[in-house]
Each structure stands twice: as C-alpha cells, then as structure tokens.
Design an enzyme around this catalytic site. Sequence first.
Site, PDB file in Angstrom:
ATOM      1  N   GLY A   1       0.475  -1.055   0.048  1.00  0.00           N
ATOM      2  CA  GLY A   1      -0.128  -0.536   0.036  1.00  0.00           C
ATOM      3  C   GLY A   1       0.933   1.435   0.426  1.00  0.00           C
TER       4      GLY A   1
ATOM      5  N   GLY B   1       0.033   8.628  -0.226  1.00  0.00           N
ATOM      6  CA  GLY B   1      -0.255   8.421   1.572  1.00  0.00           C
ATOM      7  C   GLY B   1       1.088   7.601   2.081  1.00  0.00           C
ATOM      8  N   ILE B   2       0.846   7.488   3.006  1.00  0.00           N
ATOM      9  CA  ILE B   2       1.369   6.945   4.551  1.00  0.00           C
ATOM     10  C   ILE B   2       2.514   5.813   4.250  1.00  0.00           C
ATOM     11  CG2 ILE B   2       1.684   5.743   6.851  1.00  0.00           C
ATOM     12  CD1 ILE B   2      -1.421   7.162   7.357  1.00  0.00           C
ATOM     13  N   GLY B   3       1.918   4.578   3.048  1.00  0.00           N
ATOM     14  CA  GLY B   3       3.084   3.667   3.150  1.00  0.00           C
ATOM     15  C   GLY B   3       3.899   4.612   1.755  1.00  0.00           C
TER      16      GLY B   3
ATOM     17  N   TYR C   1     -14.345  -1.897   9.794  1.00  0.00           N
ATOM     18  CA  TYR C   1     -13.160  -0.941   9.503  1.00  0.00           C
ATOM     19  C   TYR C   1     -12.616  -0.922  10.769  1.00  0.00           C
ATOM     20  CZ  TYR C   1      -8.906   1.864   8.173  1.00  0.00           C
ATOM     21  OH  TYR C   1      -7.875   2.184   8.716  1.00  0.00           O
TER      22      TYR C   1
END
Length: 289
Positions: free
Chosen positions: A10, A14-16, A164
């Site tokens: 991922g 973003g964060i990845g 989630y």
Amino acid sequence: MHGKTVLVTGSTAGIGRETARALALRGAHVTLVGRDPDRAGTAAGELSREAAGEVTALTADLSDMTGLRRLAEQVAERYDRLDVLINNAGGMNAERRLTRDGVEATFAVNVLAAYALTCLLLPMLRAADAARVINVTGGMPDGTIDPANLQGEKRFVGWTFAQYNHAKTALMAMSHRFASQLEGVAVNVAYPGHAYTPGNQATPMRAFPYLYRPVAPLIRLLGPLLLADMAKASRSSIYLASSPQVEGVTGAYFDAKVRRVAWPSGVLDARGQEAVWSLCERLSGLSPV
C-alpha cells in the site's frame, strides 16, 4: 538502513509512500507494492530520483490468496532475504462484499493479507539478521473483538460500530499472537493517527458509523489543513523499521507519537485473539509454525 531490503504494501501514495521514501533516503532497497501498475511504477520512479537506496515496484491484489502468493514468489525471485516487511495496505468499505476467495473484503485486506504475506515471506525474513515486521493499524482500534462478527456477518456499520475499526482491532490481536509465535523475527504494530490520505478522501460517508457522520464533512473540510502531513503519520512505522533502539523488541504497540503504549484490552482478550488467529489460519491455509 544501507543494504537492507524492505517491502512496503500500500505504498504508492499516502502513509505507505512516505514510509517507503524515508527508508529509501536512509539507503534501504525498497520495493513498493500497489494495485495499479502505472501508479506503482510512477511512484517508484519518483522516489528513485531523490533516494539514496534502490526503489522498485511490484503490483498485487492483496485481497486474495492468489495475488499474495504471486507477490511472495516475486519477492523471492528478487531478493535472497527480507529485512523489513511493512504491512501498510488497508481498506475501508461502505458495505459488506466478498472477495474472489469468498472472504469479507475489509477483513481480507486489513487482517488476512498481513497474516498470509508474513507467513509466506517467513523463510526470507528468517534469512535476514534480526528481521522486522510492522503491521500498521488505523481508525479507532480500541473496541472488543466479536468472534461471531469477524467478517461482518451480523453487522457492518452501526451507531458506533464500523467493520473497519473491528478489522483493525483484529489485526492488532493477530499481530500480538504472531509475535508470541516467532523467534528471531520481530512483529510490532504502528498506529499512524488520523491522516488525510487518498484512501480516506475516497471513503464514502455511509462507511462511517451513524454517530460520526455529522462531523465527517468537517473532518474533510479541515483535513487538507490539519491532517495532510504524511511524514508525521508515518513516524512510528519508520521508527519501528529503522531504529536501533527497537532492535529485538517484539510484541509491542507504538502510538502516533512514537511511544510504546499498552495494548487495548480488547486486543488481549484470549477468546477474541484465538478466534482471529484460527480464522486466519483456516482462510489462508498457512501457519507460521
């Protein structure tokens, strides 16, 4: 991190992506994993131009076992060992749907993928010196685990419940159990806090618990101003992957401020933890022991 091999799922945005970037800047050989070949290739090319380490890309559908097995095969073809595995990929769905394997999609991507990929890559992790696995949680993973609702069989979204958040709590329970099963490979969990990632931006309103829907528009309005710092959100992942201070540390949970904190009580519940572990074993057909 010079010469270390790192796989980040991922990680095309973003964060990845920020996690991958930081580790590549430290000299690691980083492989990005994304679903779209063009996005993965573009991200790897952009990071390669600014990083000290090699950055390459692989594509995989992490929601089914065929994609996970193929990814593990490709990693084994590329490297003889894996020093760091960061299971960063996640997904938040608005309604219950099944993958090609017949697994509820939120559970498949957030929990089963991390379990199965770690199992599949264990030979490569064990070939490294003090390998590390970092599982990235999210949402509000502080509730209890309902063994009868792990795949959203009874409810998917409610007043305060969201599948989630339930799945992210299950991910933490699985990670805690995984750490107790392994020797020589550290397994820890990083919490990034709330961030305005592309995934969050694309999440439909109906995916949020009913109680939180009135404030969701405000979060989206302020998100670009207050929650857009991916470097801040990736700090714990980067720390667990690279810091010598946590070498040998396993079975730990680090918050968004890079502090080791207590596991939520729901994560440590023996009944819930056993239910998550048994389901992962059954759905994947894999075991670390």
